[in-house]
Design a protein around this motif. Structure first.
Motif, mmCIF file in Angstrom:
data_model
loop_
_atom_site.group_PDB
_atom_site.id
_atom_site.type_symbol
_atom_site.label_atom_id
_atom_site.label_comp_id
_atom_site.label_asym_id
_atom_site.label_seq_id
_atom_site.Cartn_x
_atom_site.Cartn_y
_atom_site.Cartn_z
ATOM 1 N N LEU B 89 40.926 -104.505 -82.447
ATOM 2 C CA LEU B 89 41.865 -103.881 -83.379
ATOM 3 C C LEU B 89 42.282 -104.832 -84.492
ATOM 4 O O LEU B 89 42.253 -104.468 -85.669
ATOM 5 N N SER B 93 40.853 -104.484 -88.151
ATOM 6 C CA SER B 93 41.790 -104.169 -89.229
ATOM 7 C C SER B 93 41.693 -105.187 -90.356
ATOM 8 O O SER B 93 41.754 -104.836 -91.537
ATOM 9 N N PHE B 96 38.709 -104.439 -92.325
ATOM 10 C CA PHE B 96 38.966 -103.251 -93.131
ATOM 11 C C PHE B 96 39.774 -103.607 -94.379
ATOM 12 O O PHE B 96 39.421 -103.247 -95.492
ATOM 13 N N LEU C 14 35.488 -99.899 -88.364
ATOM 14 C CA LEU C 14 36.569 -100.679 -88.986
ATOM 15 C C LEU C 14 37.747 -99.764 -89.340
ATOM 16 O O LEU C 14 38.901 -100.091 -89.086
ATOM 17 N N SER C 15 37.422 -98.616 -89.907
ATOM 18 C CA SER C 15 38.495 -97.684 -90.256
ATOM 19 C C SER C 15 39.215 -97.226 -88.998
ATOM 20 O O SER C 15 40.433 -97.062 -88.982
ATOM 21 N N ALA C 17 39.624 -98.948 -86.282
ATOM 22 C CA ALA C 17 40.502 -100.024 -85.806
ATOM 23 C C ALA C 17 41.846 -99.958 -86.510
ATOM 24 O O ALA C 17 42.907 -100.025 -85.874
ATOM 25 N N VAL C 18 41.799 -99.812 -87.828
ATOM 26 C CA VAL C 18 43.050 -99.738 -88.575
ATOM 27 C C VAL C 18 43.841 -98.502 -88.167
ATOM 28 O O VAL C 18 45.057 -98.572 -87.931
ATOM 29 N N VAL C 20 43.793 -96.812 -85.375
ATOM 30 C CA VAL C 20 44.375 -96.941 -84.038
ATOM 31 C C VAL C 20 45.590 -97.864 -84.077
ATOM 32 O O VAL C 20 46.641 -97.558 -83.500
ATOM 33 N N THR C 21 45.449 -98.988 -84.760
ATOM 34 C CA THR C 21 46.565 -99.935 -84.858
ATOM 35 C C THR C 21 47.787 -99.256 -85.460
ATOM 36 O O THR C 21 48.891 -99.291 -84.896
ATOM 37 N N ILE C 22 47.569 -98.635 -86.606
ATOM 38 C CA ILE C 22 48.692 -97.978 -87.285
ATOM 39 C C ILE C 22 49.260 -96.863 -86.405
ATOM 40 O O ILE C 22 50.468 -96.686 -86.301
ATOM 41 N N PHE C 24 49.281 -96.595 -83.032
ATOM 42 C CA PHE C 24 50.096 -97.137 -81.941
ATOM 43 C C PHE C 24 51.457 -97.578 -82.434
ATOM 44 O O PHE C 24 52.490 -97.259 -81.849
ATOM 45 N N LEU C 25 51.434 -98.306 -83.538
ATOM 46 C CA LEU C 25 52.688 -98.840 -84.035
ATOM 47 C C LEU C 25 53.600 -97.717 -84.530
ATOM 48 O O LEU C 25 54.814 -97.767 -84.348
ATOM 49 N N VAL C 27 53.659 -94.692 -83.308
ATOM 50 C CA VAL C 27 54.204 -94.023 -82.123
ATOM 51 C C VAL C 27 55.413 -94.788 -81.604
ATOM 52 O O VAL C 27 56.456 -94.211 -81.306
#
Lengths: 253, 301, 285
Positions: B89, B93, B96, C14-15, C17-18, C20-22, C24-25, C27
């Motif tokens: 992640l 990111s 990205f 890659l998209s 990953a971003v 999922v990160t965004i 989770f945060l 939520v």
């Protein structure tokens, strides 16, 4: 040549770490004259200039041999206070570097740090210095504004005014016009002509026309050595060494 | 024109500054000494070997047993698990942001991620405890929701912004000319990314991962709240979905109940000592790798 | 052709990953904000807890966090600043600088709970400050020192060398140059670092668990030798102690909400200040 010698450079060698960048430099700089130092990039001209007010002290792992005498006293004598040397030998840098303060505070800075804080004395001194630096008329209505609002040429004249305020004996200029446009350069050159009535000026320049226009004496450096030092007219019209002639006529450099 | 200045004031300031500069060194050494002083007495009660490799941590038994192997394994388990979350992640990111995002997207996401990196660990722990753990318990049909897996997940999400930030910085250092050279020979953006940019930024990215790992090992509140706190030996893969008790949370949970100077007190300091050296190791590794990175790309310090 | 598929696939991940990160945060923020917001009231912010923590407010915890944070900064800012000035401006022998720099880096990596142990052994026990605001502030101060030092260092290094040279060339001494030119120019950068550190200190729990914090205290602290309630610790305690888990959980949501707001606002301010500064000086991010 019976002028008064202001700065005497006496067999100076200079090292950056193990690399020697000046080799046995010897020359006399005369009082109330403009002396140009010319030569190809990296020849050691700025290094020599920065030695005259001990600015190279700031660079770690450097070493100087020989003497530089200001009014007969060695400025590298361990007993000499470097701060006093710099009060007597001012410097104007290649890129205008006003402080992020007001125009007034920039000019007054050198006086304030040297303990002169009387407000009316400061105002008089700031005005005089700005007039001497031919900047007064352009800034007199906005002394409280940030110096960073001035144009490049104005900033450089401000830096000169800042230096004049502490009344040094010698002013060192490290390519003071190289970052400026032709009009601003012209103003700086006129200013230098005027300032030599009161000050001894040493100027490093890569612009040979400039050296020819404004200086009385010219020193030609190459690869850390002083090749030739003489009256400017002689250096440019009738140099004694062919290598000097090759350089000033633009055959290399 | 000027009065000569006093040089002694200058000297005093120089001394004051150098003295204060050394306080950080003093604190580091001080922490180490204190951990030794308070932690070493445990070896009057337990042998070093049975402390490190003892399989039981029963601080309340009589006589108590202080074997930290289950705690250490729990720490390792949770940390490794967190890496599986935060590396893809975080690094993904970062790539990205560096490679795909338009200037505008980047200028929003980058500060946002930085701000998110500042969310206190207690908030992550709380979130894990009240939302994630019950959710996992239900969906995975587990007896309890607070497990090593939950800890890894929360810890991983928590470390992601940090890893992303550092990795993104490393990618930013890769000179544009590297990419241009790659494009010039007909590589597309993906090939340039995988064959040129990532290898060039590799050690910088590894630094990010190591620092993320160091943060995960040392993290206390989150694991304390979401891993369940059972000091049992992990014995199979299913232990990953059972409660565990990492080293940090053991200290945090038990220090309050110890008697000053007792064996239990010393044992917790000894765990602190081990943690201290763990993270020291990580930091030195990160430092060495990042130094190599800077040399490789010719970035001055 | 394969080249293209690889690229699309790679970019997709890659998209992802971003995203999922965004996700989770978001939520996390959503739950804390939506549930916490319901709990917040004027009373919650300003009153003391009542009825075994099930009613009233958390004002003492907010005040306690304020004291601890303030204390930590008062302690660490002068030391951190002096340390950074020494490292950047006094350029002593590089060996010494290296030792100090390495110890700062390593100090930054020490787990927060270990700082707690140090604080317990040194401030609480050895210096006999007890479990108190003083012990907690000092512990937090040491913990945050490395980030203050590196932020100040970064700000000092961003000041052009030409400012220093110009000042020295005018006959200023080194200290005058630092005081009148370097520090004022570096101030916005230093401020940013300090503000970010404040955010970090305010949210820390482990270092104050054994050095300062208490679950319940009648009224407000009266001196720096008093123990205090603190927001982050309060969240932990509400979830693990006490006898009314259901009501306590709601209060914990409220506390998490307040803490999150405090920390996020603080870091946002810092990030914005830095952005403004960068565009003003034309520095790159």
């Amino acid at each position: 040549m019976d002028y008064k010698v202001r700065v005497k450079v006496n067999h100076v060698n200079f090292f950056y770490g193990r690399v020697q960048s000046l080799f046995d430099i010897k020359c006399d700089i005369y009082d109330k004259m403009v002396t140009s130092i010319i030569g190809p990039s990296g020849c050691g001209k700025s290094t020599l200039l920065r030695l005259i007010n001990r600015m190279n002290d700031l660079i770690p792992h450097t070493r100087i041999e020989g003497q530089i005498l200001l009014d007969g006293k060695d400025i590298y004598n361990p007993k000499v206070d470097v701060v006093e040397v710099r009060q007597k030998v001012g410097m104007v840098f290649q890129k205008p570097n006003p402080f992020p303060k007001s125009i007034f505070d920039n000019v007054a800075y050198g006086l304030v740090v040297n303990g002169l804080t009387n407000r009316s004395y400061l105002s008089g001194k700031v005005e005089k210095s700005l007039k001497d630096a031919a900047l007064w008329n352009e800034v007199k209505d906005r002394l409280g504004k940030s110096a960073l609002t001035l144009s490049g040429g104005q900033q450089q004249r401000l830096c000169i005014a800042r230096t004049l305020a502490i009344e040094p004996e010698v002013i060192l200029m490290d390519e003071p016009a190289s970052a400026l446009d032709p009009t601003a350069t012209l103003k700086i050159e006129e200013l230098i002509q005027k300032l030599k009535e009161k000050y001894t000026i040493v100027i490093v320049t890569h612009n040979m026309q400039q050296a020819a226009r404004i200086s009385d004496y010219t020193a030609f450096f190459m690869l850390g050595k002083l090749i030739e030092y003489d009256l400017t007219a002689k250096i440019f019209r009738n140099p004694s060494k062919t290598i000097t002639e090759d350089y000033v006529t633009g055959r290399f450099g | 024109m000027f009065k000569p200045k006093s040089r002694s004031i200058e000297k005093i300031y120089h001394w004051v500054f150098s003295l204060l500069a050394f306080t950080s060194l003093a604190f580091l050494v001080g922490i180490m000494l204190i951990l030794f002083k308070e932690g070493l007495p445990i070896f009057k009660h337990v042998k070093l070997f049975s402390f490190v490799f003892g399989q039981a941590w029963y601080q309340t038994f009589d006589p108590p047993e202080y074997g930290i192997l289950p705690l250490a394994l729990a720490s390792i388990m949770v940390t490794v698990g967190a890496l599986f979350v935060c590396v893809p992640l975080g690094v993904g990111s970062a790539l990205f942001l560096n490679e795909l995002a338009s200037y505008r997207v980047r200028s929003v996401l980058k500060p946002l991620i930085e701000i998110l990196a500042g969310i206190p660990s207690i908030v992550y722990g709380f979130f894990g405890m009240v939302i994630v753990a019950p959710l996992l318990q239900e969906t995975l049909n587990l007896p309890v929701g607070q497990t090593a897996f939950t800890g890894s997940l929360i810890l991983g999400i928590m470390a992601t912004p940090t890893v992303c930030s550092i990795a993104e910085d490393a990618l930013g250092f890769v000179p544009k000319s590297f990419r241009e050279a790659s494009f010039a020979v007909g590589a597309n953006r993906w090939q340039t990314l995988t064959k040129v940019v990532i290898p060039a930024a590799g050690s910088g990215i590894s630094t990010a991962v190591i620092l993320g790992m160091s943060r995960a090992v040392g993290e206390t509140m989150t694991v304390l709240m979401v891993t369940g706190g059972a000091a049992v030996m992990p014995n199979s893969f299913s232990s990953f979905f059972a409660p565990v008790r990492p080293m940090t949370s053991t200290i945090a949970a038990e220090m309050g109940e110890t008697v000053f100077g007792s064996a239990h007190y010393s044992a917790l300091f000894a765990i602190g000592l081990i943690l201290f050296f763990f993270t020291l190791l990580f930091n030195i590794a990160a430092e060495l790798i990042s130094r190599r990175f800077r040399v490789k790309l010719g970035i001055g310090r | 052709m394969r080249k293209k598929i690889n690229q699309s696939l790679g970019f997709f991940f890659l998209s992802l990953a971003v995203t999922v990160t965004i996700f989770f945060l978001s939520v996390l923020l959503y739950f804390i904000f939506s549930r916490g917001f319901r709990i917040i009231s004027w009373e919650f912010l300003t009153a003391v807890p009542r009825k075994a923590m099930t009613q009233g407010g958390v004002a003492p915890a907010i005040i306690g966090t304020l004291y601890l944070t303030l204390g930590a900064i008062i302690f660490s800012l002068p030391i951190g600043l002096a340390c950074a000035i020494y490292l950047c401006e006094y350029t002593p022998k590089s060996f010494v600088v290296n030792i100090v720099r390495i110890s700062i880096n390593n100090l930054a990596g020490v787990p927060s709970v270990v700082f707690g142990l140090f604080g317990l052994a040194v401030f609480v026990k050895f210096l006999n400050f007890g479990v108190s605001i003083l012990s907690g502030s000092l512990t937090l101060g040491i913990m945050v020192l490395p980030s203050i030092i590196s932020a100040a260092q970064e700000a000092l290094l961003a000041i052009p060398q030409s400012y220093r040279e110009a000042s020295l060339a005018l006959g200023a001494t080194k200290w005058q140059t630092i005081k009148k030119i370097v520090i004022p120019s570096a101030l916005p950068g230093i401020m940013t670092g300090v503000i970010l550190s404040i955010g970090r200190v305010a949210g820390e729990t482990a270092p104050i668990m054994f050095t300062a914090a208490t679950f319940y205290k009648r009224g407000y602290p009266k001196s720096i030798f008093d123990e205090v309630m603190a927001l982050p610790y309060h969240i932990y305690a509400l979830m693990t102690e006490g006898v009314h888990p259901a009501q306590q959980k709601d209060i914990a949501y409220g506390c998490a909400f307040i803490l999150l707001i405090i920390v996020l606002v603080i870091s946002a301010v810092a990030v914005i200040i830095r952005g403004v500064q960068r565009s003003k000086y034309g520095l790159q991010s």
